[in-house]
Scaffold this motif. Sequence first.
Motif, short mmCIF file in Angstrom:
data_model
loop_
_atom_site.label_atom_id
_atom_site.label_comp_id
_atom_site.label_asym_id
_atom_site.label_seq_id
_atom_site.Cartn_x
_atom_site.Cartn_y
_atom_site.Cartn_z
N SER A 187 0.82 -1.21 0.00
CA SER A 187 0.00 0.00 0.00
C SER A 187 0.85 1.27 0.00
O SER A 187 0.35 2.37 -0.26
N LEU A 188 2.15 1.11 0.27
CA LEU A 188 3.05 2.26 0.32
C LEU A 188 3.73 2.53 -1.03
O LEU A 188 4.39 3.55 -1.19
N PHE A 189 3.55 1.61 -1.97
CA PHE A 189 4.24 1.73 -3.26
C PHE A 189 3.25 1.81 -4.40
O PHE A 189 2.14 1.27 -4.32
N VAL A 195 4.99 -6.14 -5.14
CA VAL A 195 5.28 -6.37 -3.73
C VAL A 195 4.35 -7.44 -3.17
O VAL A 195 4.77 -8.32 -2.41
N GLN A 196 3.08 -7.40 -3.55
CA GLN A 196 2.11 -8.38 -3.06
C GLN A 196 2.47 -9.81 -3.45
O GLN A 196 2.15 -10.75 -2.73
N GLY A 199 4.01 -12.12 -0.93
CA GLY A 199 3.21 -12.59 0.19
C GLY A 199 2.34 -13.79 -0.13
O GLY A 199 2.02 -14.06 -1.28
N ILE A 200 1.94 -14.49 0.90
CA ILE A 200 1.11 -15.69 0.75
C ILE A 200 -0.28 -15.34 0.25
O ILE A 200 -0.85 -16.05 -0.59
N ASN A 201 -0.85 -14.25 0.75
CA ASN A 201 -2.25 -13.93 0.48
C ASN A 201 -2.56 -13.83 -1.01
O ASN A 201 -3.58 -14.33 -1.49
N GLU A 202 -1.69 -13.18 -1.76
CA GLU A 202 -1.94 -12.99 -3.19
C GLU A 202 -1.97 -14.32 -3.93
O GLU A 202 -2.82 -14.54 -4.80
#
Length: 238
Positions: A187-189, A195-196, A199-202
Amino acid sequence: MLPILKKEFNSFFASPIAYLVIGVFLLVNGLFLWVFKDDLNILNAGYADLNSFFLLAPWILLFLIPAITMKSFADELHSGTIETLKTKPITNWQIVLGKFTASLVLIFVALAPTLTYAYTILQLGNPVGNLDIGSTVGSYIGLLFLAATYTSVGLFTSTFSKNQIVAFILGVFITFFLFYGFDAIASLFSDSYTVQLFGINEHFKSISRGVIDTRDIIYFVSVTVFFLLATKNQLRNA
């Protein structure tokens, strides 16, 4: 490896751990999905799907899996039996894989009763059988990969301390960061999607759409193997 697997798996059911894990997992899911009148309640959703379950389960497992794995090596280090274990005619890799598989099988046992949720929705759908089978199967596959990754992280953190609580807290922290941390950083980029992907969620969401992408499978397998190798390295130095 098989003797370690059997010993570890039997130890779960010789103590309250297995019953607590299965009971808590099913109870929490059951309350949120069928009893509490909130946004996750399946009966209030208006459609025949299990999206609420697959949204909730990763967060519950984020706490339950470190609770299962926290004793795997921490207890051995505390009691001093780790030295005896390492002198047996098995490799460190077999020890790690045995404990990993035993913990993972316990998670599969906890997940198995939730298949009744899918059957219930099949019967409640209008018309009967109105359920996106592809998405549901994909989500279950994603959940199994996610559980494997969480388990490898939990084993890794259990090698850091003789204290099981420390191992639990470290396990929760790392799994939380891997699951949600990269989304928060994204959310900062401006190029947030890249970036996502760390992570596992994506990757879990990608598989949950019912499309089994090799990139998602490679991600989960790579992260799981990385933490298992890190666990083996820690065990060698223990």
